[in-house]
Each structure stands twice: as C-alpha cells, then as structure tokens.
Design a protein around this motif. Structure first.
Motif, PDB file in Angstrom:
ATOM      1  N   ASN A 299     -66.813  19.460  -6.821  1.00  8.06           N
ATOM      2  CA  ASN A 299     -68.108  20.249  -6.856  1.00  8.06           C
ATOM      3  C   ASN A 299     -68.612  20.901  -7.572  1.00  8.06           C
ATOM      4  OD1 ASN A 299     -68.965  18.285  -4.712  1.00  8.06           O
ATOM      5  ND2 ASN A 299     -68.012  19.803  -2.889  1.00  8.06           N
ATOM      6  N   GLY A 300     -67.213  21.252  -8.763  1.00 10.48           N
ATOM      7  CA  GLY A 300     -67.177  21.627 -10.027  1.00 10.48           C
ATOM      8  C   GLY A 300     -67.534  23.370  -9.336  1.00 10.48           C
ATOM      9  N   ARG A 301     -66.930  23.720  -8.356  1.00  7.50           N
ATOM     10  CA  ARG A 301     -67.274  25.311  -7.789  1.00  7.50           C
ATOM     11  C   ARG A 301     -65.797  25.648  -7.890  1.00  7.50           C
ATOM     12  NH1 ARG A 301     -69.215  23.944  -1.977  1.00  7.50           N
ATOM     13  NH2 ARG A 301     -66.405  23.551  -1.283  1.00  7.50           N
ATOM     14  N   PHE A 302     -65.107  25.426  -8.233  1.00  5.24           N
ATOM     15  CA  PHE A 302     -63.599  24.984  -8.755  1.00  5.24           C
ATOM     16  C   PHE A 302     -63.302  25.361  -9.772  1.00  5.24           C
ATOM     17  CE2 PHE A 302     -58.888  25.919  -7.588  1.00  5.24           C
ATOM     18  CZ  PHE A 302     -58.293  26.958  -7.702  1.00  5.24           C
ATOM     19  N   SER A 303     -62.286  25.917 -11.022  1.00  4.52           N
ATOM     20  CA  SER A 303     -61.685  25.746 -11.350  1.00  4.52           C
ATOM     21  C   SER A 303     -59.972  25.411 -11.526  1.00  4.52           C
ATOM     22  CB  SER A 303     -62.094  25.845 -12.885  1.00  4.52           C
ATOM     23  OG  SER A 303     -61.349  26.096 -14.379  1.00  4.52           O
TER      24      SER A 303
ATOM     25  N   THR B 295     -59.114  22.366  -1.583  1.00  7.58           N
ATOM     26  CA  THR B 295     -59.774  22.720  -3.065  1.00  7.58           C
ATOM     27  C   THR B 295     -60.368  21.958  -3.946  1.00  7.58           C
ATOM     28  OG1 THR B 295     -57.958  24.915  -2.334  1.00  7.58           O
ATOM     29  CG2 THR B 295     -57.848  23.493  -4.980  1.00  7.58           C
TER      30      THR B 295
ATOM     31  N   ARG C 150     -63.703  21.830  -3.621  1.00  9.56           N
ATOM     32  CA  ARG C 150     -64.351  22.293  -4.655  1.00  9.56           C
ATOM     33  C   ARG C 150     -64.257  21.992  -5.796  1.00  9.56           C
ATOM     34  NH1 ARG C 150     -62.020  27.819  -1.913  1.00  9.56           N
ATOM     35  NH2 ARG C 150     -59.916  26.915  -2.796  1.00  9.56           N
TER      36      ARG C 150
END
Length: 172
Positions: free
Chosen positions: A40-44, A34, A37
């Motif tokens: 890497n900016g794939r998950f807020s 988590t 992610r």
C-alpha cells in the motif's frame, strides 16, 4: 518497464501467482501486516526484506537509479562436512565471534532469524542431529560436523527440528 513502485510490483506479482498475504508471509518470513503496508506504499522495506520478497516472488530488483535490473538471487544453502582435521590445509581457523544454540528435541527453531540477527557467516553442528527445512519443501539432514553458509539461509526462512538435542556453533 513502467515506473511502478516496489509495493505495486509486489502486489501485482502476488496476485499473478494467486498468493494470499498469509502464503507470501510464510514464503518470505515477513509478517503479513508488513507486506500489506509495503504493497500500500505506507512502509518502505529494508533491503533485507525487499530481497526476501523479491526472492519469494521471483521478481527482479531495480537499483536505486532504476537504470538496471538485478535478478533476485535463488540460493539454497550449501551444507558441507567439516574435514576430519580442520587445519589439514595448513590454514588456521579464524573467527571474530562465536555463539552457541542448543536445539531441544522436537522443537522447531528459525535458523534464518538467528543467522540474520547475529550477522553470522557460518553455522557448524557440534553434536546431535537436526533436519533443516523450508516451507517450500527443501530438506537437509544436519549431523555433527555439518557446516551451513548463513548468508544463504538469511535470504529465505529455514527452520531446524532436532531429532535429539543438538548444539549449533555460530561463527561471525
């Protein structure tokens, strides 16, 4: 401050402190995948996870407009004793909901998850004894009558290991 995403701030601070994803995961109580992610900016992240990451890394959180910074809280839970007569001050004890957890001797339980999942305000040790710990060295002995502020333990991962079977009362 430059306009840098939260994930980039997390990555930069983690590298500055020379922490691996696994180490940050242990400090924050958030899965390493988590955190990756988020970086890497794939998950807020949720607000809770953002506060946990910011607290573990000792960084400031910007409000939604990005105009002011709020320092990440550095909170250690307060452990207090229940007075011999809980109603001695004349105020009745009130609660919305309670739950009970039984800790088996020698088994480690994550108190922060229980507190956060149930949105509890207080935890009270009814019987037995346990030691509350964090991965960064905080320790407190809990004996019958000890009370813990659950809002504080939800900000970092706190575990309990019972010396003998212990019973915890959670108050919402």
């Amino acid at each position: 401050m430059r306009d840098v995403s939260f994930g980039q701030q997390i990555f930069n601070r983690r590298k500055e402190l020379k922490l691996s994803l696994r180490e940050l995961s242990r400090l924050s109580g958030i899965a390493a995948s988590t955190i990756s992610r988020v970086e890497n900016g794939r998950f807020s992240p949720t607000l809770d996870n953002a506060v946990r990451l910011a607290t573990a890394l000792r960084i400031e959180l910007a409000d939604q407009r990005g105009t002011s910074n709020v320092e990440a809280p550095q909170v250690e839970p307060s452990v207090s004793r229940l007075p011999e007569d809980a109603r001695a001050d004349g105020n009745p004890v009130t609660y919305n909901e309670i739950a009970i957890t039984v800790l088996k001797a020698g088994i480690r339980r994550n108190l922060s998850k229980i507190a956060a999942r149930g949105s509890y305000r207080q935890m009270l040790v009814l019987r037995g004894s346990a030691q509350m710990r964090t991965n960064d060295g905080f320790r407190a002995n809990l004996k019958p009558g000890a009370m813990v502020d659950c809002r504080a333990i939800a900000l970092q991962t706190y575990f309990a290991v019972a010396a003998e079977e212990a019973e915890l009362l959670w108050i919402r």
